[in-house]
Scaffold this active site. Structure first.
Site, short mmCIF file in Angstrom:
data_model
loop_
_atom_site.label_atom_id
_atom_site.label_comp_id
_atom_site.label_asym_id
_atom_site.label_seq_id
_atom_site.Cartn_x
_atom_site.Cartn_y
_atom_site.Cartn_z
N SER A 145 84.33 45.13 16.65
CA SER A 145 85.36 44.55 15.79
C SER A 145 84.79 43.96 14.51
CB SER A 145 86.15 43.49 16.57
OG SER A 145 85.28 42.54 17.14
N HIS B 84 84.01 38.58 13.23
CA HIS B 84 85.09 39.05 12.36
C HIS B 84 84.90 38.57 10.93
CE1 HIS B 84 88.03 39.52 16.03
NE2 HIS B 84 86.93 40.24 16.13
#
Length: 478
Positions: free
Chosen positions: A381, A431
């Site tokens: 991610s 992230h």
């Protein structure tokens, strides 16, 4: 391991099904059928022949789709043999015709039926006769794009006087061209951009030239009316400025091989996780509960206490290839394919691999340096957020224009980050690090040469290979 292969087949078919056009429905239906038969083989090993049958019926269609970018004439025979319904046959023949026009810059010598009646008058430079002949034909609606593609080649080369509103469209000022396009029922911003570009040439206005070029390029898409003429005209106008719309379109419509390769790589690592753990745990459907911490640590998970303090920096790479459970890899695989396909067509396969390696490593480094020291981190991610940031800023234009695109995308980016704070077991620092790396890469991006793209691709691939080889050497030393 055989059952796991069927599970991968189900995932691959569902992902590829999402890339098929909604109409005609045959393509999506065949991928769905293959996924259902593979699922049956996964649940009941004795039904393996059904799964095999599902993949066999897909092979001709996948061959046609893989070869469409090359537009070889023999592909028309394969299209006739591999399609069960006329709608899909017509759709693929149209795609072949548009690709042929895109690659060769001229209509094919042999027409795609049922447009044979149009070819002779167009080849003789008589577009009005072709137009009258087309109105007398019973041309199915799905063939209207092909008709426009043929007719448009005659518009710019016959030298015949144009009647209104065609004259305003092709020779008028930007506002006149915009009105003429609406009167003719033509979509898009191409016509306004073309008029603005020509006006910029007359007035020597660099800003008008740049805006006109951007409008033309942004609306130059196969499937739009008069696409072939648009491409011909954009190439003629932009070539003196070093811009090749045909090359950019070919790159944009290539099959996303790098995206598929990265997707297969994370699936291979997921299979390795299953073997290392002896199967999926009871929390397999959660974001991070499918495997034991020992198994993840043995396969290269990222954590401050081991990555930084023990100097095992290769974990910054391998952790991006690992996932904590079925839901985790399912979500990341979906976004990897959808975002990666769009980004690869924009920047090319080599730059995509480089961007994955760079933003993934930066995200993992942010997690190791700023996150909790004893918490393991896995998942792609961070790299995916980097791709989102890159996709939000990369493109034509200067830094100010890219910052403008970033401003428009900022609310959705903040929302994506905020959702991460609400979900347990989500590595927010990965992230944030990946997103910032992607934004900076996009803001500083300039279109590299073919050699530079190859170099960046090799650097990205070597980074991934370094992480994997280091993992194998470390495991061999235990």
């Amino acid at each position: 391991m055989g059952n796991f292969t069927w599970l991968l087949g189900v995932a691959a078919c569902l992902i590829l099904m999402g890339q098929q056009p909604a109409r005609p429905p045959e393509a999506r239906g065949r991928f769905l059928l293959a996924a259902l038969l593979a699922a049956a083989a996964f649940l009941r090993p004795e039904l393996g022949w059904l799964g095999t049958l599902g993949f066999v019926q897909l092979l001709p269609l996948m061959f046609v789709q893989a070869r469409l970018p090359y537009a070889h004439p023999h592909l028309l025979t394969w299209i006739r043999l591999s399609c069960f319904t006329p709608a899909l046959r017509h759709h693929l023949q149209l795609a072949w015709l548009e690709t042929y026009l895109l690659r060769h810059g001229t209509p094919p010598a042999r027409a795609v039926s049922p447009l044979d009646a149009l070819v002779a008058p167009l080849a003789a430079g008589r577009p009005l006769e072709a137009l009258r002949g087309a109105h007398g034909l019973n041309v199915p609606p799905e063939w209207s794009r092909a008709y426009h593609a043929y007719l448009s080649w005659a518009l710019s080369d016959t030298g015949q006087p144009l009647e209104e509103p065609w004259r305003s469209l092709l020779e008028g000022e930007p506002l006149q061209a915009q009105r003429a396009a609406r009167r003719l029922g033509l979509e898009g911003r191409f016509w306004t951009g073309r008029a603005l570009f020509l006006e910029g040439q007359r007035a020597r206005d660099a800003q008008a030239l740049q805006q006109g070029a951007q409008l033309m390029l942004s609306d130059l898409r196969p499937g739009r009316e008069l696409f072939a003429w648009r491409l011909h005209e954009a190439s003629k106008l932009l070539a003196p400025f070093g811009i090749d719309p045909r090359a950019r379109l070919l790159e944009r419509h290539r099959f996303p091989v790098a995206t598929l390769g990265l997707l297969l790589l994370i699936f291979v690592f997921f299979g390795w996780e299953i073997l290392e753990s002896g199967g999926l745990g009871p929390g397999a459907l959660s974001l991070g509960g499918g495997f034991s911490l020992e198994a993840l640590l043995a396969l290269g998970a990222n954590a401050n206490v081991i990555t930084v303090q023990e100097g095992q920096w290769w974990r910054l790479v391998t952790s991006t290839l690992l996932h904590g459970g079925l839901l985790h890899i399912g979500l990341n695989a979906f976004y990897l394919w959808t975002i990666g396909s769009a980004l690869e067509r924009s920047i090319g396969p080599g730059m995509l691999v480089f961007a994955f390696a760079l933003t993934g490593v930066v995200g993992s480094a942010a997690s190791a340096l700023l996150g909790a020291p004893n918490v393991l981190s896995v998942g792609a991610s961070g790299a995916l957020f980097g791709w989102v940031g890159l996709l939000s800023t990369v493109g034509e234009g200067n830094v100010a224009q890219r910052l403008g695109r970033l401003g428009r995308a900022a609310p959705s980016l903040f929302l994506m980050l905020f959702i991460g704070f609400l979900i347990p077991n989500v590595d927010v620092w990965a992230h944030v690090g990946g997103l910032l790396a992607g934004l900076l890469l996009g803001l500083s991006y300039r279109r590299p040469s073919a050699r530079e793209r190859q170099v960046f691709g090799v650097l990205g691939a070597l980074t991934l290979a370094w992480g994997i080889v280091s993992l194998l050497l470390w495991r061999g030393s235990l």
